[in-house]
Design a protein around this motif. Structure first.
Motif, PDB file in Angstrom:
ATOM      1  N   ARG A   1      42.252  49.818  40.125  1.00 25.20           N
ATOM      2  CA  ARG A   1      42.775  48.611  40.769  1.00 25.20           C
ATOM      3  C   ARG A   1      42.161  48.526  42.162  1.00 25.20           C
ATOM      4  O   ARG A   1      41.625  49.501  42.686  1.00 25.20           O
ATOM      5  N   ARG A   2      42.267  47.341  42.757  1.00 25.89           N
ATOM      6  CA  ARG A   2      41.745  47.169  44.114  1.00 25.89           C
ATOM      7  C   ARG A   2      42.510  48.042  45.106  1.00 25.89           C
ATOM      8  O   ARG A   2      43.737  48.082  45.090  1.00 25.89           O
ATOM      9  N   ILE A   3      41.779  48.702  45.974  1.00 27.21           N
ATOM     10  CA  ILE A   3      42.393  49.552  46.995  1.00 27.21           C
ATOM     11  C   ILE A   3      41.875  49.108  48.356  1.00 27.21           C
ATOM     12  O   ILE A   3      40.660  49.010  48.565  1.00 27.21           O
TER      13      ILE A   3
ATOM     14  N   ASP B   1      38.017  48.476  47.743  1.00 27.49           N
ATOM     15  CA  ASP B   1      37.362  49.266  46.701  1.00 27.49           C
ATOM     16  C   ASP B   1      37.822  48.710  45.358  1.00 27.49           C
ATOM     17  O   ASP B   1      39.028  48.575  45.106  1.00 27.49           O
ATOM     18  N   THR B   2      36.897  48.356  44.482  1.00 26.67           N
ATOM     19  CA  THR B   2      37.246  47.695  43.219  1.00 26.67           C
ATOM     20  C   THR B   2      36.829  48.537  42.019  1.00 26.67           C
ATOM     21  O   THR B   2      35.947  49.392  42.119  1.00 26.67           O
ATOM     22  N   PRO B   3      37.460  48.295  40.857  1.00 29.80           N
ATOM     23  CA  PRO B   3      37.039  49.000  39.644  1.00 29.80           C
ATOM     24  C   PRO B   3      35.582  48.688  39.306  1.00 29.80           C
ATOM     25  O   PRO B   3      35.076  47.597  39.599  1.00 29.80           O
ATOM     26  N   GLY B   4      34.922  49.643  38.684  1.00 30.38           N
ATOM     27  CA  GLY B   4      33.536  49.437  38.278  1.00 30.38           C
ATOM     28  C   GLY B   4      33.404  48.307  37.270  1.00 30.38           C
ATOM     29  O   GLY B   4      34.245  48.152  36.374  1.00 30.38           O
ATOM     30  N   ILE B   5      32.367  47.506  37.411  1.00 31.79           N
ATOM     31  CA  ILE B   5      32.143  46.378  36.508  1.00 31.79           C
ATOM     32  C   ILE B   5      31.505  46.890  35.216  1.00 31.79           C
ATOM     33  O   ILE B   5      30.420  47.476  35.234  1.00 31.79           O
ATOM     34  N   HIS B   6      32.215  46.662  34.104  1.00 27.62           N
ATOM     35  CA  HIS B   6      31.789  47.204  32.817  1.00 27.62           C
ATOM     36  C   HIS B   6      32.295  46.285  31.709  1.00 27.62           C
ATOM     37  O   HIS B   6      33.063  45.354  31.946  1.00 27.62           O
ATOM     38  N   ARG B   7      31.880  46.553  30.486  1.00 28.45           N
ATOM     39  CA  ARG B   7      32.357  45.772  29.341  1.00 28.45           C
ATOM     40  C   ARG B   7      33.752  46.258  28.961  1.00 28.45           C
ATOM     41  O   ARG B   7      33.926  47.428  28.606  1.00 28.45           O
TER      42      ARG B   7
ATOM     43  N   LEU C   1      38.431  44.548  35.232  1.00 22.00           N
ATOM     44  CA  LEU C   1      37.282  43.674  35.443  1.00 22.00           C
ATOM     45  C   LEU C   1      37.687  42.415  36.204  1.00 22.00           C
ATOM     46  O   LEU C   1      36.961  41.960  37.097  1.00 22.00           O
ATOM     47  N   ARG C   2      38.846  41.841  35.871  1.00 21.35           N
ATOM     48  CA  ARG C   2      39.338  40.663  36.605  1.00 21.35           C
ATOM     49  C   ARG C   2      39.551  40.996  38.071  1.00 21.35           C
ATOM     50  O   ARG C   2      39.243  40.195  38.956  1.00 21.35           O
ATOM     51  N   ASP C   3      40.090  42.180  38.341  1.00 20.73           N
ATOM     52  CA  ASP C   3      40.325  42.602  39.718  1.00 20.73           C
ATOM     53  C   ASP C   3      39.011  42.633  40.500  1.00 20.73           C
ATOM     54  O   ASP C   3      38.935  42.177  41.642  1.00 20.73           O
ATOM     55  N   ALA C   4      37.977  43.164  39.874  1.00 20.82           N
ATOM     56  CA  ALA C   4      36.679  43.272  40.547  1.00 20.82           C
ATOM     57  C   ALA C   4      36.035  41.905  40.737  1.00 20.82           C
ATOM     58  O   ALA C   4      35.512  41.594  41.817  1.00 20.82           O
ATOM     59  N   THR C   5      36.072  41.064  39.695  1.00 21.02           N
ATOM     60  CA  THR C   5      35.410  39.757  39.802  1.00 21.02           C
ATOM     61  C   THR C   5      36.172  38.808  40.722  1.00 21.02           C
ATOM     62  O   THR C   5      35.558  37.988  41.409  1.00 21.02           O
TER      63      THR C   5
END
Length: 302
Positions: free
Chosen positions: A47-49, A64-70, A80-84
């Motif tokens: 999750r976003r930190i 800091d965001t989760p790694g972008i992956h499938r 992925l939504r958190d990162a984008t």
């Protein structure tokens, strides 16, 4: 508000990239303290930190965001939504690329172009690549996206990080500080306890278990008589066989995890902690929306 050398700058920076690019290590170094757990397992950050980096004349709010992956589970889709989402809501994007593994950034660059947010590229882990690879790599990324800056760094050793911090600050909008001077991270005490426990689990397990495990802090209390923070937490896995691995022979593994987590929590807080850990099996928890919501719920300290 102005600083000695010009107007004060403050704003948000979304730190994005593929799994295991070194985002959390970099955020911790920029902040100057550990605000995100770190492991060699991909998808450690879920999750976003928020961590605050303060520079002369600038306040940098790093997400800091989760790694972008499938995504292959609802949990991963939420990550992925958190990162984008962070890409389009931040003032500035810091794309972190593992220079030793570059070449698989097409999807991330497409997302970056679609967001339209100004971006700086940090080519991380340059301490482990041949120097002659660096200039062609910089030229390639410069041709693929209009980065404001491209900075070779090593988050592990600190090389290039001071220059990167100065460039981040210089590219933020003018504005007053948004957070109190003593504010470092938005992570609550209970969330941090869960993350530290999970980090110690990640350090000691392999194969599918790191991805199939979660930590839930169900209750925190303060034993005033002994001046001890007591944490009741569950390590959640998907299969009975995984439960046995986490417990270990005669309870050896879970004791080791608890001891390592307790020592880190005590070192950080300066106080005494007691961790009451148990292991639960919950099949397919990564696709259970109600359970996933409980992972971000913050139990009240009583």
């Amino acid at each position: 508000m102005t600083s000695g050398s010009g107007p004060f700058r403050s704003g948000s920076v979304a730190v994005v990239g593929r799994p295991n690019a070194g985002k959390s290590t970099l955020v911790n170094r920029l902040v100057g303290e550990k605000v995100a757990i770190v492991s060699d397992k991909p998808q450690t950050t879920r999750r976003r930190i928020l961590g605050i980096s303060r520079r002369p004349g600038a306040e940098i709010a790093l997400f800091d965001t989760p790694g972008i992956h499938r995504p292959d589970h609802r949990m991963n889709a939420a990550m992925l939504r958190d990162a984008t989402d962070a890409l389009s809501t931040a003032d500035l994007v810091l794309l972190v690329v593992d220079a030793a593994e570059e070449g698989r950034e097409r999807h991330v660059l497409e997302l970056l172009s679609g967001a339209g947010t100004p971006a700086i590229l940090a080519l991380n882990k340059v301490d482990v690549i041949a120097k002659e690879r660096l200039l062609p790599m910089i030229a390639d990324f410069a041709a693929r996206h209009p980065f404001r800056e491209i900075v070779p760094i090593s988050a592990k050793t600190g090389d290039g990080v001071e220059r990167l911090a100065d460039l981040l600050a210089a590219n933020l909008p003018e504005g007053d500080p948004a957070y109190p001077e003593d504010f470092l991270s938005s992570t609550s005490e209970a969330e941090w306890a869960a993350e530290v426990i999970r980090e110690k689990l990640l350090e000691r397990t392999r194969q599918e278990l790191p991805f199939a495990s979660a930590v839930v802090v169900e209750r925190m209390t303060l034993d005033e008589e002994r001046d001890v923070t007591v944490v009741y937490a569950s390590i959640v896995v998907e299969k009975e066989g995984q439960k046995g691995i986490v417990i270990g022979r005669g309870g050896s593994m879970i004791r080791e995890i608890g001891k390592a987590a307790r020592e880190e929590l005590e070192e950080r807080s300066g106080g005494k902690w007691f961790l009451d850990l148990n292991v639960k099996v919950r099949a397919d928890w990564r696709d259970d929306e109600r359970f996933l919501a409980s992972l971000v719920a913050d139990p009240h300290r009583i």
